[in-house]
Write an enzyme that holds these catalytic residues in place. Structure first.
Site, PDB file in Angstrom:
ATOM      1  N   ASN A   1       0.802  -1.239   0.000  1.00  0.00           N
ATOM      2  CA  ASN A   1       0.000   0.000   0.000  1.00  0.00           C
ATOM      3  C   ASN A   1       0.827   1.278   0.000  1.00  0.00           C
ATOM      4  OD1 ASN A   1       0.706  -0.414   2.690  1.00  0.00           O
ATOM      5  ND2 ASN A   1      -1.212   0.433   3.469  1.00  0.00           N
TER       6      ASN A   1
ATOM      7  N   GLU B   1       4.681  -3.922  12.195  1.00  0.00           N
ATOM      8  CA  GLU B   1       3.615  -2.921  12.045  1.00  0.00           C
ATOM      9  C   GLU B   1       2.481  -3.596  11.297  1.00  0.00           C
ATOM     10  OE1 GLU B   1       3.563  -0.430  13.748  1.00  0.00           O
ATOM     11  OE2 GLU B   1       5.657  -0.427  14.363  1.00  0.00           O
TER      12      GLU B   1
ATOM     13  N   CYS C   1      -3.291   1.530   6.476  1.00  0.00           N
ATOM     14  CA  CYS C   1      -3.374   0.816   7.748  1.00  0.00           C
ATOM     15  C   CYS C   1      -4.032   1.692   8.818  1.00  0.00           C
ATOM     16  CB  CYS C   1      -2.002   0.359   8.202  1.00  0.00           C
ATOM     17  SG  CYS C   1      -0.821   1.709   8.311  1.00  0.00           S
TER      18      CYS C   1
HETATM   19  P1  NAD Z   1       0.570  -9.253   3.943  1.00  0.00           P
HETATM   20  O1  NAD Z   1       0.742  -9.618   5.367  1.00  0.00           O
HETATM   21  O2  NAD Z   1      -0.184 -10.164   3.072  1.00  0.00           O
HETATM   22  O3  NAD Z   1       2.012  -9.085   3.259  1.00  0.00           O
HETATM   23  C1  NAD Z   1       2.966  -8.146   3.700  1.00  0.00           C
HETATM   24  C2  NAD Z   1       4.341  -8.619   3.272  1.00  0.00           C
HETATM   25  O4  NAD Z   1       4.669  -9.788   3.999  1.00  0.00           O
HETATM   26  C3  NAD Z   1       4.447  -9.008   1.808  1.00  0.00           C
HETATM   27  O5  NAD Z   1       5.742  -8.685   1.327  1.00  0.00           O
HETATM   28  C4  NAD Z   1       4.260 -10.514   1.856  1.00  0.00           C
HETATM   29  O6  NAD Z   1       4.823 -11.181   0.759  1.00  0.00           O
HETATM   30  C5  NAD Z   1       4.999 -10.854   3.135  1.00  0.00           C
HETATM   31  N1  NAD Z   1       4.565 -12.062   3.826  1.00  0.00           N
HETATM   32  C6  NAD Z   1       3.306 -12.561   3.947  1.00  0.00           C
HETATM   33  N2  NAD Z   1       3.318 -13.684   4.691  1.00  0.00           N
HETATM   34  C7  NAD Z   1       4.609 -13.877   5.086  1.00  0.00           C
HETATM   35  C8  NAD Z   1       5.270 -14.860   5.868  1.00  0.00           C
HETATM   36  N3  NAD Z   1       4.607 -15.891   6.418  1.00  0.00           N
HETATM   37  N4  NAD Z   1       6.615 -14.764   6.055  1.00  0.00           N
HETATM   38  C9  NAD Z   1       7.307 -13.739   5.512  1.00  0.00           C
HETATM   39  N5  NAD Z   1       6.738 -12.783   4.736  1.00  0.00           N
HETATM   40  C10 NAD Z   1       5.402 -12.847   4.534  1.00  0.00           C
HETATM   41  O7  NAD Z   1      -0.042  -7.767   3.911  1.00  0.00           O
HETATM   42  P2  NAD Z   1      -0.441  -6.896   2.627  1.00  0.00           P
HETATM   43  O8  NAD Z   1      -1.696  -7.418   2.051  1.00  0.00           O
HETATM   44  O9  NAD Z   1       0.743  -6.749   1.743  1.00  0.00           O
HETATM   45  O10 NAD Z   1      -0.699  -5.479   3.314  1.00  0.00           O
HETATM   46  C11 NAD Z   1      -1.882  -5.148   3.944  1.00  0.00           C
HETATM   47  C12 NAD Z   1      -1.751  -5.263   5.454  1.00  0.00           C
HETATM   48  O11 NAD Z   1      -0.649  -4.480   5.895  1.00  0.00           O
HETATM   49  C13 NAD Z   1      -2.954  -4.711   6.198  1.00  0.00           C
HETATM   50  O12 NAD Z   1      -3.265  -5.589   7.243  1.00  0.00           O
HETATM   51  C14 NAD Z   1      -2.459  -3.379   6.737  1.00  0.00           C
HETATM   52  O13 NAD Z   1      -3.118  -2.922   7.882  1.00  0.00           O
HETATM   53  C15 NAD Z   1      -1.029  -3.682   7.003  1.00  0.00           C
HETATM   54  N6  NAD Z   1      -0.235  -2.456   7.035  1.00  0.00           N
HETATM   55  C16 NAD Z   1       0.185  -2.006   8.236  1.00  0.00           C
HETATM   56  C17 NAD Z   1       0.918  -0.826   8.320  1.00  0.00           C
HETATM   57  C18 NAD Z   1       1.415  -0.321   9.636  1.00  0.00           C
HETATM   58  O14 NAD Z   1       2.331   0.508   9.650  1.00  0.00           O
HETATM   59  N7  NAD Z   1       0.866  -0.772  10.754  1.00  0.00           N
HETATM   60  C19 NAD Z   1       1.205  -0.099   7.160  1.00  0.00           C
HETATM   61  C20 NAD Z   1       0.744  -0.598   5.939  1.00  0.00           C
HETATM   62  C21 NAD Z   1       0.030  -1.784   5.887  1.00  0.00           C
END
Ligand code: NAD
Length: 490
Positions: A159, A256, A290
């Protein structure tokens, strides 16, 4: 995303030991445009565990010499990379909008913010130091040294696909760590551009390694290798919890994660302002922030007036692809995102919430090419409904009516998340009480739940973060260093 063995679009490689190389799997995957799913933005390496192992080992080998590189030299590289991002802002913003879907103005801002982040840490990192402690022995000095950790794995979502990596990689590098970076497979191109800028700015080989691929193939190997001393992750709570459980005791984590961010509208609030703050916080980035506003907790006395203003402002939003002038609602970032949001809209209806506006999957004309959904408002939502409790991550706002402040704060805190929260009120006492009683890492009064400064700490409470280290600002440097306390007698 489609796994393919042959390339049509431009092929982008991993960066390992200073060289752009293909994955040992021989496989690639494509990144596509969410406004036009037929358009391939680029083709990327579908890495496997072997590629990850090599990237970590190279980063480990490069650590001693990078750790002892003068801070001014490290800072010069960050500044040069910032120059490159700024010079390339138009091209990079265009690529970011084609890959993620957000409005082009937002993409420009994100690229420039990333450059600003590199510059911020170039300065702040050079004066980040330990402390000296007063004590009774005149022939002794007691102080702390801050040392880098070693290899840091950086894993990021789609995002904010360049600004989130920048706010992790810059503090990691300036404090002397080496990095293995895996971006989201939805947005690898803009992540590649950040790495390219740092590489061209003169980062020595092996200091920053870039590996693309699917988390099912490489997720575990990125975080469990014994040389990985820290994992900084932004993404969903589910993935964050999995990683947190998976890593060794010696590996630091900074997670995060998700949010379910409320805005409380008090009975003394300016309802026009409250509705505008909700629209800005709930629909920017098409609800995929987020810190996005997903719950409105409104006092009974002003609910009707507020809802009327909210619907009116929502109706006025322009929907279209990110290159169109004046758009707010753009395509959702992927088909998975679209299905997820439509699923929650269905659940909201089934559980008895009143669909006041939107809720439709848009398929007319050019909308058919992408992943569009109308901005959506539910009213009559109760705190126990699924749409009140679970992160939707789309342009869906749930309006919950309450009797008083006590009920509002209880509803606001009644979820597993605690990322960001806001209140709209002119009553200083209520505002003050709210900042104390709300369980959220970012608290706003008369402002949107979204948005955070580069120079202020950012992070959540409860299931929105690990309760370890904050990101951003000076606090963002702490995660990447360990404290050694030194007693010198003389
Ligand atoms: P996601 O958890 O599907 O993926 C995030 C990243 O993690 C990607 O690069 C993905 O390939 C990797 N990943 C997924 N599973 C993994 C695992 N088991 N081991 C290692 N890497 C793994 O999230 P998304 O769909 O990319 O993003 C949306 C989410 O991110 C929402 O829940 C949002 O709230 C959160 N987000 C949080 C913040 C914050 O600062 N708190 C900021 C932006 C997005």
């Amino acid at each position: 995303m489609i796994d393919v063995l042959t390339a049509k679009a431009e092929l982008y490689k991993n960066l390992i030991a200073g060289e752009w190389i293909t994955a040992t799997s021989g496989k690639t995957f494509q990144s596509t445009n969410p406004a036009n799913k037929a358009e391939v933005v680029g083709e990327f390496q579908a890495s496997n565990e072997e590629d990850v192992k090599r990237a970590i080992e190279v980063a480990d080998k490069s650590f001693p010499s990078w750790a002892s590189t003068p801070p001014s030299k490290k800072a010069a590289i960050l500044n040069k990379a910032a120059d490159l991002l700024e010079e390339g802002v138009e091209k990079l913003a265009d690529e970011l909008t084609r890959e993620e879907g957000k409005p082009i103005g937002g993409s420009r801002k994100e690229v420039l913010r990333s450059a600003q982040t590199l510059r911020y840490y170039a300065v702040e990192g050079q004066s980040f130091t330990g402390e000296t402690f007063p004590q009774d022995d005149p022939n002794m000095k007691v102080s702390t040294e801050l040392e880098p950790l070693g290899v840091v794995t950086v894993i990021t979502p789609w995002n904010f696909p360049i600004s989130i990596p920048a706010r992790k990689i810059a503090p990691a590098l300036i404090t002397g760590n080496t990095v293995v970076f895996k971006p989201s497979s939805e947005t690898p191109l803009i992540a590649y551009r950040l790495v390219e800028a740092l590489h061209e700015a003169g980062l020595p080989e092996g200091v920053l390694n870039f590996v693309t691929g699917h988390s099912k193939d490489i997720g575990d190997s990125l975080v469990t290798h014994p040389a990985v001393k820290a994992v900084t992750f932004t993404g969903s709570t589910g993935a964050g919890e999995h990683i947190h459980r998976n890593v060794s005791l010696e590996t630091r984590t900074q997670m995060e994660l998700g949010g379910k961010n409320p805005i409380i509208v008090m009975d003394d609030a300016d309802v026009e302002l409250a509705a505008q703050l909700t629209v800005n916080g709930g629909y920017s980035l098409t609800g995929q922030a987020c810190t996005g506003t997903s719950r409105v907790i409104v006092m009974k006395e002003v609910k009707d007036k507020y809802l009327e203003a909210l619907v009116e402002k929502t109706k006025a939003l322009k929907i279209g692809n990110g290159f169109e002038q004046g758009v707010t609602i753009c395509p959702l970032a992927s088909e998975k995102q679209l299905n997820n949001v439509l699923n929650y809209i269905g659940i909201g209806k089934e559980e008895g919430a009143t669909l006041v506006y939107g809720g439709e999957h848009l398929t007319d004309g050019d909308f058919e090419k992408g992943f569009y959904v109308q901005p959506t408002i539910f009213s009559g939502v109760t705190p126990d409904m699924t749409i009140s409790q679970e992160e939707i991550f789309g342009p869906v706002i749930s309006v919950i009516e309450v009797e008083n402040y006590e009920e509002a704060i209880s509803v606001a805190n009644g979820v597993k998340y605690g990322l960001s929260a806001a209140i709209v009120t002119n009553n200083l006492k209520t505002a003050q009480q709210f900042t104390k009683e709300i369980k959220a890492g970012t608290v706003k009064v008369n402002r949107t739940t979204t948005g955070n400064l580069i120079n202020a700490p950012f992070g959540g409470l409860k299931k929105s973060s690990t309760s370890t280290f904050r990101e951003s600002g000076r606090a963002g440097l702490e995660f990447f260093t360990q404290i050694k306390t030194v007693y010198v007698g003389y």
